[in-house]
Design an enzyme around this catalytic site. Structure first.
Site, mmCIF file in Angstrom:
data_model
loop_
_atom_site.group_PDB
_atom_site.id
_atom_site.type_symbol
_atom_site.label_atom_id
_atom_site.label_comp_id
_atom_site.label_asym_id
_atom_site.label_seq_id
_atom_site.Cartn_x
_atom_site.Cartn_y
_atom_site.Cartn_z
ATOM 1 N N ASP A 109 35.238 26.374 54.695
ATOM 2 C CA ASP A 109 35.941 25.403 56.013
ATOM 3 C C ASP A 109 35.165 26.312 57.523
ATOM 4 O O ASP A 109 35.044 25.404 58.551
ATOM 5 C CB ASP A 109 37.322 25.457 56.344
ATOM 6 C CG ASP A 109 37.974 26.880 55.874
ATOM 7 O OD1 ASP A 109 37.122 27.575 55.626
ATOM 8 O OD2 ASP A 109 39.369 26.945 56.182
ATOM 9 N N ARG B 194 27.632 35.878 57.135
ATOM 10 C CA ARG B 194 28.629 35.502 57.957
ATOM 11 C C ARG B 194 28.068 36.022 59.216
ATOM 12 O O ARG B 194 27.842 37.069 59.565
ATOM 13 C CB ARG B 194 30.027 36.116 57.496
ATOM 14 C CG ARG B 194 30.552 35.655 56.264
ATOM 15 C CD ARG B 194 32.205 36.352 56.168
ATOM 16 N NE ARG B 194 32.623 36.178 54.693
ATOM 17 C CZ ARG B 194 33.086 35.317 53.892
ATOM 18 N NH1 ARG B 194 33.357 34.260 54.658
ATOM 19 N NH2 ARG B 194 33.328 35.307 52.685
ATOM 20 N N ASP C 270 39.674 24.687 49.226
ATOM 21 C CA ASP C 270 40.561 24.353 50.431
ATOM 22 C C ASP C 270 40.175 23.693 51.394
ATOM 23 O O ASP C 270 40.446 23.962 52.487
ATOM 24 C CB ASP C 270 41.149 25.950 50.875
ATOM 25 C CG ASP C 270 40.010 26.689 51.415
ATOM 26 O OD1 ASP C 270 38.776 26.104 50.959
ATOM 27 O OD2 ASP C 270 40.231 27.556 52.306
ATOM 28 N N ARG D 184 42.723 34.255 49.836
ATOM 29 C CA ARG D 184 43.458 35.068 50.906
ATOM 30 C C ARG D 184 44.628 33.895 51.576
ATOM 31 O O ARG D 184 45.703 34.521 51.501
ATOM 32 C CB ARG D 184 42.402 35.528 51.956
ATOM 33 C CG ARG D 184 42.075 36.827 51.642
ATOM 34 C CD ARG D 184 41.197 37.241 52.894
ATOM 35 N NE ARG D 184 40.349 36.435 53.378
ATOM 36 C CZ ARG D 184 39.173 36.507 53.077
ATOM 37 N NH1 ARG D 184 38.719 37.564 52.062
ATOM 38 N NH2 ARG D 184 38.204 35.630 53.611
ATOM 39 N N THR E 33 33.039 26.382 48.082
ATOM 40 C CA THR E 33 33.821 27.550 48.241
ATOM 41 C C THR E 33 34.743 27.679 46.759
ATOM 42 O O THR E 33 35.311 26.742 46.217
ATOM 43 C CB THR E 33 34.857 27.431 49.264
ATOM 44 O OG1 THR E 33 35.855 28.392 49.102
ATOM 45 C CG2 THR E 33 35.451 26.345 49.582
ATOM 46 N N GLY F 276 31.155 32.669 51.833
ATOM 47 C CA GLY F 276 31.358 33.168 50.559
ATOM 48 C C GLY F 276 30.397 32.255 49.675
ATOM 49 O O GLY F 276 30.549 30.972 49.805
ATOM 50 N N ASP G 19 37.455 28.590 46.648
ATOM 51 C CA ASP G 19 39.027 28.530 47.130
ATOM 52 C C ASP G 19 39.583 27.284 46.851
ATOM 53 O O ASP G 19 40.742 26.836 46.983
ATOM 54 C CB ASP G 19 38.985 29.008 48.613
ATOM 55 C CG ASP G 19 38.956 30.426 48.946
ATOM 56 O OD1 ASP G 19 39.164 31.163 47.980
ATOM 57 O OD2 ASP G 19 38.752 30.984 50.125
HETATM 58 P P1 ATP Z 1 34.741 30.799 52.404
HETATM 59 O O1 ATP Z 1 35.777 29.813 52.499
HETATM 60 O O2 ATP Z 1 34.064 31.143 51.345
HETATM 61 O O3 ATP Z 1 35.240 32.087 53.276
HETATM 62 P P2 ATP Z 1 33.533 29.659 54.820
HETATM 63 O O4 ATP Z 1 32.314 29.111 55.223
HETATM 64 O O5 ATP Z 1 35.022 29.412 55.367
HETATM 65 O O6 ATP Z 1 33.550 30.370 53.332
HETATM 66 P P3 ATP Z 1 33.524 31.800 57.228
HETATM 67 O O7 ATP Z 1 33.074 33.174 57.121
HETATM 68 O O8 ATP Z 1 34.716 31.491 57.484
HETATM 69 O O9 ATP Z 1 33.353 31.247 55.756
HETATM 70 O O10 ATP Z 1 32.477 31.002 57.915
HETATM 71 C C1 ATP Z 1 31.074 31.256 57.693
HETATM 72 C C2 ATP Z 1 30.334 31.231 59.232
HETATM 73 O O11 ATP Z 1 30.351 30.052 59.764
HETATM 74 C C3 ATP Z 1 30.852 32.188 60.005
HETATM 75 O O12 ATP Z 1 30.324 33.633 59.613
HETATM 76 C C4 ATP Z 1 30.405 31.849 61.424
HETATM 77 O O13 ATP Z 1 29.051 32.092 61.631
HETATM 78 C C5 ATP Z 1 30.460 30.298 61.322
HETATM 79 N N1 ATP Z 1 31.637 29.872 61.972
HETATM 80 C C6 ATP Z 1 33.002 30.027 61.397
HETATM 81 N N2 ATP Z 1 33.980 29.616 62.275
HETATM 82 C C7 ATP Z 1 33.133 29.142 63.220
HETATM 83 C C8 ATP Z 1 33.388 28.706 64.494
HETATM 84 N N3 ATP Z 1 34.532 28.239 65.257
HETATM 85 N N4 ATP Z 1 32.271 28.393 65.475
HETATM 86 C C9 ATP Z 1 31.131 28.617 65.308
HETATM 87 N N5 ATP Z 1 30.819 29.225 63.972
HETATM 88 C C10 ATP Z 1 31.860 29.353 63.092
#
Ligand code: ATP
Length: 319
Positions: A103, A72, A129, A171, A125, A11, A127
């Site tokens: 994360d 994503r 978090d 969430r 982020t 995000g 969040d």
């Molecule tokens: P936000 O907290 O704003 O949602 P985020 O970084 O947690 O941000 P995610 O959609 O969970 O957002 O993760 C971003 C991208 O990181 C995913 O679309 C994916 O490509 C990669 N990713 C997440 N988890 C994994 C994993 N376990 N292994 C490899 N790549 C991952």
């Protein structure tokens, strides 16, 4: 270290641009070439990679969103996708990456580090978090956006003697709702980390109006339940009329606050220093007002520890 890259993932969050700028400028200052990877991990797999110059990041420090765009990527979650990503990095002569995101993005960075590409995570982020840092880039701006909305809602709530339910993002994480509720003087705050009790909410609303309160504000994090569901519940259980306001994506946009720009600049610069030393598998952050490093492995393995003191304070101050 001759050439590194930077990407934004997950995000978007206000201040990501300031972090990209810091990475690019600090790298160039250190004599390291820096490439921008567009559209997060998906863009890495697809080879959307471009060398950045000092001017590439001019006039972005004040802009929300991310000039590198975010995505994503489902492909990157697979070993095949990650192998393609490594091939792209090798083809472009990129030795290491700064990953700016939440994360999930850090999990991706951890996986890439295991494949021999040193990665440094920069927490961004709304969040807030991520275990290991007191604050993430974007949280302060989003918080101020929510407070601005609450203040406006409060004006109309008191003019019409109404109870408002404001739904905010979160969430799994309640920081935004909790901080906004505390700073906005909300009567009730519902967050995923704490159990809620409908009779207690009703009792609180009734005792407030009993002592002459003209309005009430309830903040609910989206992960608890939609505002409309809570409104139905209060109507059904106690015949309480409410108005709802769902803030939605305005919370993710807007010009970053001064604080977010400053921590983004500090985090971005420290990330480059870490890579310059040939290290990876870590993330940067802020703890007790100092810039710190922590292991990506720890973030991936543990959820952020929940600090309940602030929740207790919010209850004490809204009696
Ligand atoms: P936000 O907290 O704003 O949602 P985020 O970084 O947690 O941000 P995610 O959609 O969970 O957002 O993760 C971003 C991208 O990181 C995913 O679309 C994916 O490509 C990669 N990713 C997440 N988890 C994994 C994993 N376990 N292994 C490899 N790549 C991952």
């Amino acid at each position: 270290m001759k050439k590194i890259a930077v990407l934004t993932s997950g995000g978007d969050a206000p201040g990501m641009n300031a972090a990209v700028r810091a990475v690019v400028r600090k790298a160039i200052f250190e004599g390291i070439e820096v490439a921008g990877i567009y559209n997060g991990y998906q863009g890495l797999i697809d080879g959307k990679i471009e060398l950045l110059q000092l001017g590439s990041v001019g006039d972005i420090i004040q802009r929300g969103g991310t000039m590198l765009r975010s995505a994503r990527s489902v492909d990157f979650r697979t070993p095949e996708g990650r192998d393609k990503a490594v091939e792209q990095l090798k083809a472009h002569g990129i030795e290491a990456i700064v990953v700016i995101g939440g994360d999930g993005s850090f999990q991706g960075a951890f996986e890439l580090t295991k494949l021999g590409i040193p990665c440094v995570g920069v927490p961004a982020t709304i969040d807030n978090d991520i275990k290991g840092t007191d604050f993430t880039i974007g949280f302060d701006t989003a918080l101020n956006t929510v407070i601005d909305a609450i203040d406006k809602i409060r004006d109309t709530a008191s003019s019409h003697e109404r109870t408002f339910i404001v739904e905010v993002m979160g969430r799994d994480a309640g920081d935004l709702a909790l901080w906004a509720g505390l700073a906005g003087g909300a009567e009730t705050i519902l967050i995923p980390e704490e159990k809620y009790d409908v009779p207690a909410i009703i009792e609180r609303l009734k005792s407030g109006s009993g002592r002459g309160k003209k309005h009430s504000i309830i903040i609910v994090a989206e992960g608890v339940m939609p505002a409309v569901e809570l409104a139905d519940l209060l109507k059904r259980e106690a015949d309480i009329d409410t108005r709802i306001s769902v803030l939605g994506h305005i919370q993710r946009g807007g010009s970053p606050s001064a604080r977010d720009r400053v921590i983004a600049s500090q985090f971005g610069a420290r990330a480059v220093e870490v890579l310059k030393e040939g290290r990876g598998g870590v993330a940067v952050g802020l703890r007790n007002n100092g810039i710190v490093e922590y292991e990506l492995k720890d973030v991936v393995e543990d959820k952020n520890e929940w600090k309940s003191e602030m929740y207790k304070l919010s209850i004490e101050l809204s009696i």
